[in-house]
Design an enzyme around this catalytic site. Structure first.
Site, short mmCIF file in Angstrom:
data_model
loop_
_atom_site.label_atom_id
_atom_site.label_comp_id
_atom_site.label_asym_id
_atom_site.label_seq_id
_atom_site.Cartn_x
_atom_site.Cartn_y
_atom_site.Cartn_z
N SER A 160 0.85 -1.19 0.00
CA SER A 160 0.00 0.00 0.00
C SER A 160 0.89 1.23 0.00
O SER A 160 2.09 1.16 0.22
CB SER A 160 -0.93 0.02 1.23
N GLY A 162 2.11 2.98 -2.22
CA GLY A 162 3.19 3.05 -3.19
C GLY A 162 4.41 2.19 -2.87
O GLY A 162 5.36 2.16 -3.65
N GLU A 267 -10.82 3.17 -7.06
CA GLU A 267 -9.89 3.96 -7.87
C GLU A 267 -10.12 3.66 -9.36
O GLU A 267 -10.15 2.49 -9.76
CB GLU A 267 -8.45 3.63 -7.49
N GLU A 279 -8.29 -0.13 -8.73
CA GLU A 279 -8.25 -0.87 -7.46
C GLU A 279 -9.44 -0.46 -6.61
O GLU A 279 -10.14 0.51 -6.90
CB GLU A 279 -6.96 -0.56 -6.69
N ASP A 286 -6.86 7.19 1.55
CA ASP A 286 -6.05 8.36 1.90
C ASP A 286 -6.43 9.60 1.08
O ASP A 286 -6.47 10.71 1.62
CB ASP A 286 -4.56 8.05 1.80
N THR A 287 -6.75 9.43 -0.20
CA THR A 287 -7.15 10.59 -1.00
C THR A 287 -8.44 11.21 -0.50
O THR A 287 -8.72 12.38 -0.76
CB THR A 287 -7.31 10.21 -2.49
N ARG A 364 4.17 10.19 5.63
CA ARG A 364 3.13 11.21 5.67
C ARG A 364 2.79 11.50 7.12
O ARG A 364 2.37 10.63 7.87
CB ARG A 364 1.90 10.69 4.92
#
Length: 398
Positions: A160, A162, A267, A279, A286-287, A364
């Site tokens: 996850s 990336g 997504e 996906e 998160d977005t 993050r």
């Protein structure tokens, strides 16, 4: 009838979070607004959700024996997976024994592994996806790259944010892509997916809520990723009515197949009026953190409400909004978010600091939120606030 008794009593409800990052933290807070006892679990101590939960456990959630031990000891009314790195076969077993997994154990199992969800969408549901191949060995990987063609994207089937993801732009990138994929998987080295490069105009997350009221959609979230990890998101992403309707049809088809109550982050790639499935996450995305300022019920509030068996009759959208992630580089357990009086000086700007206990590489650590009369101004406002932020990476305290 839906009812919730007094917290920390036999009449109350208990939720166990499997994963306690910044998204889990917001879910914990929303559950507590309904008087739910929250138990937070993760592989490291002092994770964000642990800081606001009633109680916490630290263990390797990929260990099936440990996972079962904690769940049987706590006996939660709701098991809520918040990350992919979980021994999901145990959840499947426990669901058969009477435990309630959000949204379902099957959904958690299928979406934890990119292979499961891709085969469901493309091969069972007939949803349009990018071309793909799976590979478990270097030999299979080389063959997959050759069949898909260059450029292509390589991802571990279990990862996850990336991790382990890279793009092959030429033959010189092949060795590096394989090495990165084997280092970045949630469960270590293993199987990967090689995806054909999709030429798209933009990509969206369509937050889809399945609840007692049926299926409801948030306004589409546009976003930009770097190295497979979210950096910016905004809402609503402008798109044609035809593309939006197709996106909703695909999201409904996929989430109906997964079943259960809760929010799903679907997504999608958009090219004109064409929509391509990428996906889905059976949990807050998160977005979707932009919804903390754009809606009356954030994605976290929607998730809590739906999984508790409560109706979601409508989602009130306030207006154009944007988010910008604060990613910090370093190796420390001590950082300072500085100049906050400048960051928050404009009307319509908010900030969430996650409280993660340390950084080792890049992580993050916060998000800036902004709302305005137009999408352009909301994004510009978030950028201005971000530019005013100073992050002090201090030496480790111990």
């Amino acid at each position: 009838m839906a009812k919730i008794g007094s917290v920390m009593t036999p009449a109350g409800r208990k939720a166990l979070l499997l994963g306690s990052g910044e998204l889990g933290k917001e879910v914990a807070l929303e559950l507590q607004r309904y008087g739910v006892e929250v138990v937070a679990c993760d592989r490291y101590p002092n994770a964000p959700a642990m800081q606001v939960a009633h109680r916490s456990h630290v263990f390797n959630m990929l260990d099936p024996d440990e996972l079962r031990r904690v769940i049987e000891a706590e006996k939660p009314d709701h098991i809520i997976p918040e990350v992919e790195a979980i021994a999901t076969p145990v959840l499947v077993e426990l669901e058969k024994e009477g435990y309630n997994v959000t949204p379902t154990a099957r959904a958690a199992w299928l979406t934890m592994n990119r292979e499961g969800i891709r085969r469901l969408a493309a091969e069972e549901l007939g949803v349009t996806t990018s071309p793909y191949r799976f590979a478990s060995t270097r030999e299979e990987f080389d063959r997959a790259v050759k069949e898909i063609g260059i450029p292509c994207v390589v991802k571990p089937v279990m990862s996850s944010s990336g991790h382990g993801q890279s793009t092959i732009k030429s033959e010189a990138d092949i060795d590096h892509a394989w090495a990165v994929s084997q280092e970045g998987g949630r469960a270590g080295a293993g199987r990967v997916i090689v995806e054909g490069f999709v030429k798209f105009d933009y990509e969206i997350t369509l937050l889809t809520v399945r609840s007692l009221s049926g299926t409801t959609f948030c306004e589409p979230v546009g976003h930009i990723q770097e190295d497979g990890d979210y950096r910016y998101s905004w809402q609503p992403q402008p798109m044609s009515p035809v593309a939006l309707e197709k996106a909703r049809e695909i999201a409904r088809k996929v989430t109906d197949a997964l079943g259960g109550y809760g929010i799903f982050g679907v997504e999608l790639f958009i090219k004109g009026d064409e929509v391509i499935f990428s996906e889905v996450s059976p949990r807050p995305h998160d977005t979707g953190m932009v919804t903390m300022i754009s809606q009356d019920l954030s994605e976290f509030g929607l998730h809590a409400r739906a999984l508790l068996g409560l109706p979601v009759p409508e989602i009130r959208f306030f207006g154009p909004s944007a988010s910008r992630a604060v990613v910090v580089e370093g190796d420390t357990d001590t950082i300072e978010m500085d100049c906050l009086e400048k960051v928050l000086e404009e009307p319509g700007v908010q900030m969430r600091i996650f409280g993660k206990p340390e950084i080792n590489g890049h992580r993050r650590m916060a998000v800036i939120l902004a709302t305005a009369d137009s999408l352009e101004e909301a994004r510009a406002k978030a950028d201005r606030a971000y530019a005013k932020l100073k992050v002090n990476v201090l030496p480790r305290s111990k």
